[in-house]
Design a protein around this motif. Sequence first.
Motif, PDB file in Angstrom:
ATOM      1  N   SER A 153      49.325  40.801  35.058  1.00 39.72           N
ATOM      2  CA  SER A 153      49.214  39.346  34.901  1.00 39.72           C
ATOM      3  C   SER A 153      49.747  38.616  36.129  1.00 39.72           C
ATOM      4  O   SER A 153      49.154  37.625  36.583  1.00 39.72           O
ATOM      5  N   VAL A 154      50.872  39.091  36.680  1.00 37.45           N
ATOM      6  CA  VAL A 154      51.434  38.460  37.880  1.00 37.45           C
ATOM      7  C   VAL A 154      50.461  38.569  39.051  1.00 37.45           C
ATOM      8  O   VAL A 154      50.220  37.586  39.780  1.00 37.45           O
ATOM      9  N   LEU A 155      49.886  39.751  39.255  1.00 35.62           N
ATOM     10  CA  LEU A 155      48.960  39.954  40.377  1.00 35.62           C
ATOM     11  C   LEU A 155      47.760  39.025  40.275  1.00 35.62           C
ATOM     12  O   LEU A 155      47.315  38.450  41.281  1.00 35.62           O
ATOM     13  N   LEU A 156      47.229  38.845  39.071  1.00 35.48           N
ATOM     14  CA  LEU A 156      46.079  37.956  38.908  1.00 35.48           C
ATOM     15  C   LEU A 156      46.487  36.493  39.035  1.00 35.48           C
ATOM     16  O   LEU A 156      45.748  35.683  39.614  1.00 35.48           O
ATOM     17  N   ALA A 157      47.651  36.147  38.523  1.00 39.58           N
ATOM     18  CA  ALA A 157      48.118  34.760  38.640  1.00 39.58           C
ATOM     19  C   ALA A 157      48.313  34.362  40.100  1.00 39.58           C
ATOM     20  O   ALA A 157      48.093  33.204  40.475  1.00 39.58           O
ATOM     21  N   VAL A 158      48.694  35.310  40.942  1.00 40.34           N
ATOM     22  CA  VAL A 158      48.959  35.021  42.354  1.00 40.34           C
ATOM     23  C   VAL A 158      47.685  35.030  43.195  1.00 40.34           C
ATOM     24  O   VAL A 158      47.551  34.217  44.130  1.00 40.34           O
ATOM     25  N   THR A 159      46.731  35.900  42.869  1.00 38.80           N
ATOM     26  CA  THR A 159      45.602  36.125  43.784  1.00 38.80           C
ATOM     27  C   THR A 159      44.278  35.494  43.363  1.00 38.80           C
ATOM     28  O   THR A 159      43.388  35.363  44.199  1.00 38.80           O
ATOM     29  N   LEU A 160      44.117  35.123  42.101  1.00 36.71           N
ATOM     30  CA  LEU A 160      42.832  34.550  41.684  1.00 36.71           C
ATOM     31  C   LEU A 160      42.567  33.231  42.412  1.00 36.71           C
ATOM     32  O   LEU A 160      43.436  32.381  42.507  1.00 36.71           O
TER      33      LEU A 160
END
Length: 223
Positions: A153-160
Amino acid sequence: MTLARQHFMAAAWIAVAYIAIQTFQWYVFSVSPPEGSADATLLTGPSSLELARAGSMLASFFGLAYLYLVVCVSNLARAPIASVAAFLGLFVFCLLEVVLRSVELFWATLHLSDAYAAASLAQRTAILDTHATFYAVQSAVYFPLGLVQLIGSVLLAVTLRGPWSGIARFAFGFNAVRLGLRMLDVYVLGPKFDALYDVLYLPMVYVVFGGIALWLWRMARGP
């Protein structure tokens, strides 16, 4: 990688279906009699509502794996390493949920209930110990399960990025905060806020998956 709009629309409907299944689970819990002893639960066996709840929750994680695949593939060209890592984490989350809920449904609920009804008094004591052990192990497994979901979730919140991506970033970021606070409460503090979490859990599902569904629907319609 460019995805066909049909994939975004299908994933959006999966998010809506997951919200509906979680709502159904909340309803089943609300109409079920107060939890008694494991002895009474095993002796009476599962109700049809409980079986429908457990079965629909099990099925939902197959759909979520597809939803997360669509989200991560849509972000692959922009952030390939983060997208692959996010999908691996979220896929492991779905896989662990499928394993736990399969064991709970087919073994802890169905098999142990039948075995308990036919067992002698001494055998029932052993079955109760086994039943309690399973739920203790399940609680422990929720730590890696929650951790890999939090990381994804963190990775998607940062990179989307892209059209309407702020909705998705908020949904995944909110989910990461939810998971972090819950894990802190359960595995560090005690837990101390079970009652509050039970009240807030369904509204948080609406926030997270409602936001993801809205973003996927906008992606399906195009820029």
